[in-house]
Scaffold this active site. Sequence first.
Site: not given
Ligand code: CA
Length: 587
Positions: A190, A192, A319, A343, A489
């Site tokens: 969550g 975001e 992000d 990331r 992915w």
């Molecule tokens: Ca994120």
Amino acid sequence: MKRVITAAIAFAFAAGMSNAQVADGDLAEDQANTSQILTNGMGRGLQRYSPLDMVNRETVKNLVPAWAFSLGGEKQRGQETQPLIYDGVMYITGSYSRVYAIDVKTGAEIWQYDARLPEGILPCCDVVNRGAAIYGDKIFFGTLDARVVALNRHTGDVIWRDKIADYKAGYSYTAAPLIVNGLVITGNSGGEFGIVGEVQARDTETGELIWTRPVIEGHMGTYKGEESTMTGTLNATWPGDMWKTGGGATWLGGSYDADTHTIVFGTGNPAPWNSWLRNAGQHNDGSGDNLYAASRIGMDPDTGEIKWHFQTTPREGWDYDGVNEVIPYVDRAGNMRYATADRNGFFYVLNREDGKFVRGGPFVKDISWASGLDENGRPIYNEENRPGNPVESADGKKGEVVFSSPSFLGGKNWMPMSFSRRTGNFYVPTNEWGMDIWNEPITYKKGAAYLGSGFTIKPNYEDHIGSLKAIDPDTGEWVWEYKNDAPLWSGVMTTAGGLVFFGNPEGEFIALDDETGEKLWSFQTGSGVVGQPVTWEQDGEQFISIISGWGGAVPLWGGEVAKKVNYLNQGGLLWTFRLPRELAMAQ
Ligand code: CA
């Protein structure tokens, strides 16, 4: 809860299901025991490496489908599960918070459980689920309305269920739970929505909440219902009240390092994305780092107390969730290490005793936001690649747009890499893409997106986005690269047979040579592969399974990349392959 039972007991006996119970010792030896798969990661260290070698570089061409299982119904979307296999049964989770028990010899359904989801759930990035956990006689999994559920493994009946957090505030759950010493340990999703990342541990037998550990500084942990300790130091690295809705979702779950008795969870982006609201300066003194977002946290699994942390992206503003899996391994010199591919595009090697940085370097080609890592593993920022502060724009509504690489979907996203004990290398599913990104004003509102950013993802190369890389963790060298048109992915698995298994959105399930990256075998599954392969031994033969079903975050958030892959078909099939005994020796 709606449960469809297909003569469960009769089928259970037909499948040879017994009263066997999964114990701590079974979980501890999961990687070595090739007849069953009891944990996410094929071992709680998440190496995704099998010592099986019947299927190898010579025999892989003889793999044949054994059976396929349809997840059925109108509910398709992304299928990201990793199967578990125990006592003649395969347990998988499906999109929309479903669980299936399947006869592993025939592919026949034994039972299915379908969580009834309320209106108004807020999953950010598709309705996926990444797998279950097993312990005693129960199956554990999490739901999109942020609950953890324990099912009777024989019947699919609910034994207990409990709320992780309020889905109306944006909480959800998609990761596979982790079991350590009789506790079922979960994170949350969550990031975001301005939630607060947390790790929770419950008694597997009763569901009683044993401890909680919020991961943003200033919040209090609990132990057996009482306050335990504060996470970090209030306002040490967060301004004002921003920590109260500070993000740091622990959405990918954790790994367990048995050698140091430590669980390691990653934490996602600080909220909101607009970093100027969390750190108005450009200082590098640590006072605006927003701990412990975008970090890895080592914790005591019995109490939830934090042992160490390592932050990959201080005052993160793209992000670059730091949730990626942390894999304990022993390097070629015999050192106890962790590896993690963030990331943000950097691959990190950490010391297992204290989480300290050992070395790191890029695993994608075009990192723009940092020029490298310093001796402590802190990024050396390219300040001009920080999306601009909207307050400084002409109308105060849109800050300067920058092109940053990797994109916010990351040099690597959730899809797990593998460590081969055979080669000593990591096999990392990566993507080469960037984004236009800018900041906007935002204020927190419960249940509403809390980004303060806009973005468009773009490919960095004409001929590929996906890039599976073999990386030597001792040198950081890329041993080889396998390019794929669409973004990767799917999870990766390596085997003692010298093989690297993974899937692509184009629908292929693929085996590569672990030393050269040469493609040795593939099978068209009919939909995009975004699941996680497993392998096991049964009746003297080696079996391999992968789920197929296109979806996940790319079609929803991929910008120009999503348009490029919008021809791909949805699906929902679990494929199982075998190497027939008579072909195991054939070449
Ligand atoms: Ca994120």
